[in-house]
Design a protein around this motif. Structure first.
Motif, PDB file in Angstrom:
ATOM      1  N   LEU A 183       0.858  -1.185   0.000  1.00 16.30           N
ATOM      2  CA  LEU A 183       0.000   0.000   0.000  1.00 16.30           C
ATOM      3  C   LEU A 183       0.892   1.232   0.000  1.00 16.30           C
ATOM      4  N   ALA A 184       0.769   2.064  -1.028  1.00 15.20           N
ATOM      5  CA  ALA A 184       1.700   3.187  -1.200  1.00 15.20           C
ATOM      6  C   ALA A 184       1.244   4.473  -0.511  1.00 15.20           C
ATOM      7  N   ASN A 185      -0.024   4.546  -0.131  1.00 10.80           N
ATOM      8  CA  ASN A 185      -0.520   5.809   0.447  1.00 10.80           C
ATOM      9  C   ASN A 185      -1.119   5.610   1.837  1.00 10.80           C
ATOM     10  N   PHE A 186      -0.451   4.801   2.665  1.00 11.59           N
ATOM     11  CA  PHE A 186      -0.885   4.626   4.041  1.00 11.59           C
ATOM     12  C   PHE A 186      -0.468   5.864   4.835  1.00 11.59           C
ATOM     13  N   THR A 187      -1.427   6.691   5.195  1.00 14.60           N
ATOM     14  CA  THR A 187      -1.126   7.937   5.892  1.00 14.60           C
ATOM     15  C   THR A 187      -1.917   8.045   7.187  1.00 14.60           C
TER      16      THR A 187
ATOM     17  N   THR B 138       3.174   9.883   5.837  1.00 13.66           N
ATOM     18  CA  THR B 138       3.075   8.664   5.035  1.00 13.66           C
ATOM     19  C   THR B 138       3.924   7.579   5.676  1.00 13.66           C
ATOM     20  N   ILE B 139       3.305   6.429   5.924  1.00 13.10           N
ATOM     21  CA  ILE B 139       3.968   5.337   6.617  1.00 13.10           C
ATOM     22  C   ILE B 139       4.463   4.309   5.594  1.00 13.10           C
ATOM     23  N   GLN B 140       5.675   3.842   5.768  1.00 15.20           N
ATOM     24  CA  GLN B 140       6.263   2.921   4.809  1.00 15.20           C
ATOM     25  C   GLN B 140       5.779   1.488   4.981  1.00 15.20           C
ATOM     26  N   ASP B 141       5.193   1.175   6.121  1.00 14.32           N
ATOM     27  CA  ASP B 141       4.678  -0.161   6.358  1.00 14.32           C
ATOM     28  C   ASP B 141       3.163  -0.081   6.488  1.00 14.32           C
ATOM     29  N   GLU B 142       2.519  -1.212   6.789  1.00 13.88           N
ATOM     30  CA  GLU B 142       1.068  -1.226   6.967  1.00 13.88           C
ATOM     31  C   GLU B 142       0.701  -1.459   8.427  1.00 13.88           C
ATOM     32  N   SER B 143       1.628  -1.167   9.325  1.00 21.61           N
ATOM     33  CA  SER B 143       1.365  -1.328  10.750  1.00 21.61           C
ATOM     34  C   SER B 143       2.074  -0.226  11.513  1.00 21.61           C
TER      35      SER B 143
ATOM     36  N   ASN C 252      -3.445  -2.113  25.123  1.00 23.45           N
ATOM     37  CA  ASN C 252      -4.380  -3.200  24.819  1.00 23.45           C
ATOM     38  C   ASN C 252      -5.695  -2.671  24.248  1.00 23.45           C
ATOM     39  N   SER C 253      -5.715  -1.387  23.925  1.00 18.77           N
ATOM     40  CA  SER C 253      -6.909  -0.808  23.317  1.00 18.77           C
ATOM     41  C   SER C 253      -7.025  -1.270  21.867  1.00 18.77           C
ATOM     42  N   PRO C 254      -8.258  -1.467  21.365  1.00 22.69           N
ATOM     43  CA  PRO C 254      -8.428  -1.800  19.949  1.00 22.69           C
ATOM     44  C   PRO C 254      -7.979  -0.675  19.018  1.00 22.69           C
ATOM     45  N   PHE C 255      -7.684   0.482  19.595  1.00 24.14           N
ATOM     46  CA  PHE C 255      -7.242   1.624  18.793  1.00 24.14           C
ATOM     47  C   PHE C 255      -5.735   1.858  18.914  1.00 24.14           C
ATOM     48  N   TYR C 256      -5.045   0.948  19.625  1.00 23.60           N
ATOM     49  CA  TYR C 256      -3.596   1.130  19.800  1.00 23.60           C
ATOM     50  C   TYR C 256      -2.871   0.995  18.468  1.00 23.60           C
ATOM     51  N   TYR C 257      -3.302   0.030  17.653  1.00 31.99           N
ATOM     52  CA  TYR C 257      -2.768  -0.090  16.304  1.00 31.99           C
ATOM     53  C   TYR C 257      -3.636   0.735  15.360  1.00 31.99           C
ATOM     54  N   LEU C 258      -3.014   1.617  14.609  1.00 34.83           N
ATOM     55  CA  LEU C 258      -3.755   2.538  13.766  1.00 34.83           C
ATOM     56  C   LEU C 258      -4.068   1.918  12.412  1.00 34.83           C
ATOM     57  N   GLN C 259      -5.053   2.508  11.752  1.00 34.89           N
ATOM     58  CA  GLN C 259      -5.418   2.118  10.407  1.00 34.89           C
ATOM     59  C   GLN C 259      -5.224   3.313   9.471  1.00 34.89           C
ATOM     60  N   GLN C 260      -5.265   3.009   8.198  1.00 38.02           N
ATOM     61  CA  GLN C 260      -5.029   4.054   7.209  1.00 38.02           C
ATOM     62  C   GLN C 260      -6.013   5.214   7.384  1.00 38.02           C
ATOM     63  N   ASN C 261      -5.471   6.430   7.264  1.00 36.50           N
ATOM     64  CA  ASN C 261      -6.232   7.688   7.330  1.00 36.50           C
ATOM     65  C   ASN C 261      -6.779   7.995   8.727  1.00 36.50           C
ATOM     66  N   ASP C 262      -6.293   7.312   9.757  1.00 32.32           N
ATOM     67  CA  ASP C 262      -6.677   7.679  11.120  1.00 32.32           C
ATOM     68  C   ASP C 262      -6.195   9.093  11.424  1.00 32.32           C
ATOM     69  N   VAL C 263      -6.992   9.809  12.228  1.00 34.11           N
ATOM     70  CA  VAL C 263      -6.631  11.168  12.659  1.00 34.11           C
ATOM     71  C   VAL C 263      -6.540  11.178  14.179  1.00 34.11           C
ATOM     72  N   ILE C 264      -5.438  11.704  14.695  1.00 30.09           N
ATOM     73  CA  ILE C 264      -5.234  11.818  16.143  1.00 30.09           C
ATOM     74  C   ILE C 264      -5.256  13.293  16.510  1.00 30.09           C
ATOM     75  N   TYR C 265      -6.111  13.631  17.477  1.00 33.09           N
ATOM     76  CA  TYR C 265      -6.205  15.026  17.919  1.00 33.09           C
ATOM     77  C   TYR C 265      -5.865  15.101  19.398  1.00 33.09           C
ATOM     78  N   VAL C 266      -4.874  15.921  19.729  1.00 31.24           N
ATOM     79  CA  VAL C 266      -4.473  16.128  21.117  1.00 31.24           C
ATOM     80  C   VAL C 266      -5.047  17.452  21.598  1.00 31.24           C
ATOM     81  N   GLU C 267      -5.926  17.371  22.571  1.00 26.51           N
ATOM     82  CA  GLU C 267      -6.614  18.565  23.079  1.00 26.51           C
ATOM     83  C   GLU C 267      -5.698  19.387  23.976  1.00 26.51           C
ATOM     84  N   PRO C 268      -5.745  20.726  23.870  1.00 26.31           N
ATOM     85  CA  PRO C 268      -4.948  21.563  24.777  1.00 26.31           C
ATOM     86  C   PRO C 268      -5.539  21.569  26.172  1.00 26.31           C
TER      87      PRO C 268
END
Length: 258
Positions: free
Chosen positions: A139-143, A157-162, A208-224
């Motif tokens: 997958l060339a556009n895993f971001t 852009t991530i070079q792997d799929e994990s 151990n969260s189901p969200f610990y491993y990310l998927q393509q196009n995930d967005v992480i927002y850190v609140e101030p």
């Protein structure tokens, strides 16, 4: 004497208010997992429309697999000082129907397939015509995107799929001191709908969260945190002004005491 006590009290209050709580800053404060083992494993990504794939077919005899590979594109760079050239393999765009057009084989449905699935499918069809083919799919556009109170927000852009949540924050050079560790928001698209999850980085159970491993196009927002929000309402020069006033008030108070 009273003025001196008042000044000491004010300084004590300022010092106390400027000290950040350990519980708000430190990651993974609770006890470590038993045996240090993760119970969550990386999810295999499934391909979907708008994914960009690179697929390379190889064999002992390169000529036998040439028809199954897209031609490479030459990138030439010319200027007064240097002249360089390189080749780049063409890619396959997954269309809105979840298909790609593959040389010789024609239309192939890839939506919903993992890398393992697609590799096996291509191998099964190509080995009828080629001896011992080797299929390499990527997958060339895993971001992933990290925004908010981090040192280096952006889309990566991530070079792997994990990739894990912590690795993604590492790409963004970690949270700033003003980022909320207890309430990191993850936004994920599932079946065309946005899903939201709040993650507490101060707990070791995050791994151990189901969200610990990310998927393509995930967005992480850190609140101030509140301190950052409050500071945004002040003029940038207010801190210098307040400091100067405080220093002047201290000098005046010392003279009055004398």
């Amino acid at each position: 004497m009273k003025i001196r006590i008042l000044i000491i009290s004010i300084l004590a209050i300022i010092t106390a208010s400027s000290c950040a709580s350990r519980k708000k800053i430190v990651y993974f404060q609770d006890e470590a997992l038993e045996d240090g083992q993760l119970t969550t494993e990386p999810l295999q990504l499934t391909y979907k429309p708008d994914d960009i794939l690179t697929i390379n077919v190889s064999a002992l005899d390169p000529e036998t697999v040439r028809p199954f590979n897209l031609p490479t594109v030459s990138n030439n760079t010319n200027d007064l000082i240097t002249a360089t050239s390189s080749t780049q393999q063409q890619t396959y765009l997954v269309d809105y129907n979840g298909n790609i057009e593959f040389p010789v084989l024609g239309t192939i449905k890839v939506e919903g397939l993992t890398r393992t699935d697609l590799t096996a499918l291509l191998l099964e069809r190509i080995k009828v015509m080629v001896n011992d083919p080797i299929i390499n799919v990527r997958l060339a556009n895993f971001t992933i995107t990290v925004i908010g109170e981090v040192a280096n927000p952006g889309t990566f852009t991530i070079q792997d799929e994990s990739i894990t949540l912590l690795e993604a924050l590492g790409y963004a050079n970690d949270l700033t001191i003003f980022g909320k560790r207890k309430n990191v928001l993850l936004i994920r698209e599932v079946d065309g709908k946005k899903k939201f999850a709040n993650i507490d980085l101060t707990s070791i159970n995050t791994v151990n969260s189901p969200f610990y491993y990310l998927q393509q196009n995930d967005v992480i927002y850190v609140e101030p945190n509140k301190a950052k929000i409050r500071s945004s309402t002040f003029n940038q020069n207010n801190g210098v002004l307040i400091s100067a006033i405080g220093t002047l008030a201290t000098i005046i108070a010392v003279f009055l005491v004398k």
